[in-house]
Design a protein around this motif. Structure first.
Motif, short mmCIF file in Angstrom:
data_model
loop_
_atom_site.label_atom_id
_atom_site.label_comp_id
_atom_site.label_asym_id
_atom_site.label_seq_id
_atom_site.Cartn_x
_atom_site.Cartn_y
_atom_site.Cartn_z
N ILE A 32 27.77 35.03 42.18
CA ILE A 32 28.68 35.79 41.32
C ILE A 32 30.11 35.48 41.79
N THR A 33 30.90 34.88 40.93
CA THR A 33 32.23 34.41 41.32
C THR A 33 33.28 35.45 40.97
N THR A 34 34.00 35.95 41.98
CA THR A 34 34.99 37.00 41.80
C THR A 34 36.39 36.46 42.04
N PHE A 35 37.38 37.14 41.48
CA PHE A 35 38.74 36.63 41.51
C PHE A 35 39.35 36.57 42.92
N CYS A 36 39.95 35.43 43.22
CA CYS A 36 40.84 35.24 44.35
C CYS A 36 41.70 34.03 43.97
N PRO A 37 43.00 34.06 44.25
CA PRO A 37 43.88 33.00 43.75
C PRO A 37 43.53 31.61 44.27
N CYS A 90 39.63 43.75 38.12
CA CYS A 90 38.94 42.58 37.56
C CYS A 90 37.79 42.13 38.46
N SER A 91 38.03 42.00 39.78
CA SER A 91 36.98 41.53 40.69
C SER A 91 35.79 42.47 40.68
N GLU A 92 36.06 43.78 40.65
CA GLU A 92 34.97 44.76 40.63
C GLU A 92 34.16 44.63 39.34
N GLN A 93 34.84 44.47 38.23
CA GLN A 93 34.12 44.29 36.96
C GLN A 93 33.24 43.05 37.01
N GLU A 94 33.78 41.95 37.56
CA GLU A 94 33.02 40.70 37.65
C GLU A 94 31.78 40.87 38.52
N LEU A 95 31.93 41.59 39.62
CA LEU A 95 30.80 41.79 40.53
C LEU A 95 29.73 42.67 39.89
N ARG A 96 30.14 43.74 39.28
CA ARG A 96 29.17 44.64 38.63
C ARG A 96 28.43 43.92 37.49
N GLU A 97 29.17 43.15 36.69
CA GLU A 97 28.54 42.46 35.57
C GLU A 97 27.59 41.38 36.06
N GLY A 103 19.91 41.47 36.98
CA GLY A 103 18.89 42.52 36.92
C GLY A 103 19.02 43.55 38.02
N ARG A 104 20.20 43.64 38.63
CA ARG A 104 20.41 44.59 39.73
C ARG A 104 21.68 45.40 39.48
N SER A 105 21.88 46.42 40.32
CA SER A 105 23.10 47.22 40.30
C SER A 105 23.55 47.44 41.73
N VAL A 106 24.80 47.89 41.90
CA VAL A 106 25.30 48.11 43.26
C VAL A 106 24.47 49.17 43.99
N GLU A 107 23.91 50.11 43.25
CA GLU A 107 23.14 51.18 43.87
C GLU A 107 21.83 50.70 44.48
N GLU A 108 21.34 49.53 44.05
CA GLU A 108 20.05 49.03 44.53
C GLU A 108 20.15 48.17 45.79
N PHE A 122 35.26 40.91 52.61
CA PHE A 122 34.65 42.22 52.84
C PHE A 122 35.39 43.38 52.19
N MET A 123 36.59 43.15 51.63
CA MET A 123 37.42 44.29 51.24
C MET A 123 36.93 45.02 50.00
N MET A 124 35.93 44.51 49.31
CA MET A 124 35.33 45.23 48.20
C MET A 124 33.97 45.81 48.60
N GLY A 125 33.71 45.82 49.92
CA GLY A 125 32.40 46.28 50.40
C GLY A 125 32.10 47.73 50.13
N SER A 126 33.15 48.57 50.04
CA SER A 126 32.90 49.99 49.80
C SER A 126 32.26 50.24 48.43
N LEU A 127 32.36 49.27 47.54
CA LEU A 127 31.68 49.37 46.26
C LEU A 127 30.17 49.59 46.47
N PHE A 128 29.64 48.99 47.55
CA PHE A 128 28.22 49.13 47.89
C PHE A 128 27.98 50.31 48.82
N THR A 129 28.79 50.44 49.84
CA THR A 129 28.50 51.46 50.86
C THR A 129 28.74 52.87 50.36
#
Length: 399
Positions: A32-37, A90-97, A103-108, A122-129
Motif C-alpha cells: 500500500i503506497t502512501t504519500f511522501c514527497p 491523504c496518507s491515512e485515506q490511502e492506508l485505510r483504502e 480485505g482488512r481494516s486497521v482494527e484487525e 512510524f508516524m502514522m502508527g497510532s492509526l493502528f495502536t
C-alpha cells in the motif's frame, strides 16, 4: 509469483495498491503506497500487509500534514501545486483504502512491525495502536526515536555541533512560524505520533508477538541506515521467500547510511542470502535481483568515496564536498540547509578518516577541514575493504 494491481497510483505517485502471491504457502503480501514527497524526499512510502493467521503491517508511513511541514515548510522549499492541494489526511485515506482492498481494516491488525525509527516509517502508527489491540515491534536500538515524544528534538539538538562543524548553512524558521509552533512539530506526544514498543527485537530470529513465534517470518537485523534497521524474511521452505527490507535496499534511489562502514558490512551479509525471490523496499520499486542490487550499491559507494577523496586534494569541509557539482544526482544549493546531503558526505569522510585516507588539517571557527593523504585511491579503498571484512570491527561498532 503472481502480482496483481488492485489500484493505480495517483498524480503524486502514491495511492497504488499491489498484491504479491508467492508460491509454496507463503502469506499473501499487499503493498500500500502512501504519500511522501519525491525528489525533495525519499518518495512515497510503501506499507506492507502480510496476511497470515495474524494480520501484520510493516511500517506505517507519515501523515500528509507532517510530510508537508518536514519536507517543504521546514526546509523553506516551494511546494508543488499538486502536493499543496492534497488533503491533510491523504496518507491515512490511502492506508485505510489499501487495507480495505486487501480485505482488512486497521482494527484487525495484530502487529505493526517498524523497520526503523525514521519519521516516514512510524508516524502514522497510532492509526493502528488506537484500537488497543495492535502490538508494536521494532529493534531496541531504534526505540529511542520511536518511543520518545521528544525523539526528533533530541536528535536535532544533539546534531547541532556536528552540523556546524561540517560548514553547512544553519536552518532557518519559515516566515510566519513561531518558535512555539516549531517546537510543537518536534513534540510527538502532542501530535499523537510517538509509539509504545511492546515487542522489542534484539537480533536475528523468528518474529514474535508477545513471545509467540509467527510461523514463516524471520527477522534480520540490518544496521547501517539506522542502528536498529530490520528486515523481515517472509516464506516457508520450499516456497518462495520475500525480503521486506525497509530502507536498507532501495531502487532506483540509494539509501542514506547513518554509518557507512556498518552499512557496507550489512551489504556483505545480505549478499550471502541465496533464497530470496523478491525484495520489497519501503520506497521505489520492488526488485528480484538481490545480488545485482547489492553489487550496484557497493560500486556506488566506492565511486562516492573516490569523489570525496579526490575533492580533498586541497583542504575541504564536508559541506564543500556535499554541495560541489556532480557529487549528487540532484542539485544541492550551497546557501541552503540540507541535513541529508551533509550527512551523506560526512559518512564518506568518516570512513576515509578511519583508514588514514583523509585527515583533519585545520579548524576555521567551528568548521573542520580535511585533506587527503596523496596516495592512489585504490590503496585507500583496499584498506576500507579490509576494514569491512573485519568481524571484530563489526562487533565493536554494532554492539
Amino acid at each position: 509469483m503472481k502480482q496483481t494491481d488492485l489500484k493505480p497510483s495517483s498524480s503524486v505517485g502514491s495511492g497504488r495498491v499491489r498484491r504479491f502471491e508467492p508460491s509454496g504457502g507463503t502469506a499473501t503480501i499487499t503493498q500500500i503506497t502512501t504519500f511522501c514527497p519525491d525528489v525533495i524526499g525519499p518518495g512515497p512510502t510503501h506499507v506492507y500487509l502480510i496476511d497470515g493467521d495474524v494480520p501484520i503491517v510493516v511500517d506505517a508511513g507519515i501523515p500528509t500534514h507532517l510530510a508537508k511541514a518536514f519536507f517543504y515548510q521546514w526546509r523553506n522549499q516551494p511546494m508543488p501545486p499538486d502536493v499543496e492541494g492534497l488533503p491533510l489526511d491523504c496518507s491515512e485515506q490511502e492506508l485505510r483504502e489499501g487495507l480495505k482492498l486487501a480485505g482488512r481494516s486497521v482494527e484487525e491488525i495484530g502487529l505493526l512491525a517498524i523497520t526503523h525509527g525514521h519519521l516516514d516509517h512510524f508516524m502514522m502508527g497510532s492509526l493502528f495502536t488506537n484500537n488497543g489491540k495492535t502490538r508494536v515491534a521494532s529493534h531496541i536500538l531504534d526505540t529511542p526515536a520511536i518511543c520518545n515524544p521528544w525523539g526528533m528534538l533530541n536528535m536535532w539538538v544533539s546534531r547541532q555541533q556536528q552540523m556546524a562543524a561540517t560548514g553547512m548553512p544553519p536552518a532557518k524558521l519559515p516566515k510566519g512560524l513561531s518558535g512555539t509552533e516549531a517546537l510543537r512539530v518536534f513534540d510527538h506526544d502532542a501530535l499523537g505520533v510517538s509509539l509504545k514498543v511492546d515487542n522489542p527485537v534484539f537480533g536475528d530470529g523468528p518474529l514474535t508477538i508477545d513471545g509467540s513465534a509467527v510461523d514463516g517470518i524471520e527477522v534480520r537485523h540490518l544496521p547501517g541506515h539506522s542502528p536498529g534497521s530490520i528486515g523481515l524474511l517472509v516464506g516457508k521452505e520450499p516456497g518462495e521467500k520475500v525480503l521486506i527490507c525497509g530502507d536498507v535496499l532501495l531502487d532506483p534511489i540509494t539509501p542514506l547510511p547513518d554509518d557507512l562502514l556498518v552499512y557496507l558490512q550489512t551489504l556483505e551479509e545480505l549478499s550471502r542470502m541465496d533464497d530470496v525471490t523478491l525484495v520489497l523496499p519501503a520506497h521505489g520499486q520492488e526488485f528480484r535481483d538481490l545480488k545485482g542490487r547489492i553489487a550496484f550499491l557497493k560500486e556506488h559507494h566506492r565511486n562516492r568515496l573516490k569523489l570525496t577523496y579526490e575533492a580533498c586534494r586541497v583542504p575541504q569541509c564536508v559541506w564543500d564536498i556535499a554541495s560541489m557539482k556532480g557529487y549528487f544526482d540532484t542539485y544541492v544549493a550551497p546557501e541552503k540547509f540540507n541535513f541529508l546531503a551533509g550527512l551523506e558526505a560526512l559518512v564518506h569522510v568518516e570512513i576515509l578518516s578511519m583508514v588514514g585516507g583523509v585527515k583533519r588539517v585545520e579548524i576555521r571557527g567551528e568548521v573542520h577541514y580535511f585533506q587527503n593523504s596523496g596516495e592512489p585511491f585504490d590503496m585507500v579503498y583496499d584498506r576500507i575493504t579490509e576494514l569491512v571484512k573485519d568481524a571484530k570491527v563489526r562487533t565493536l561498532l554494532r554492539y
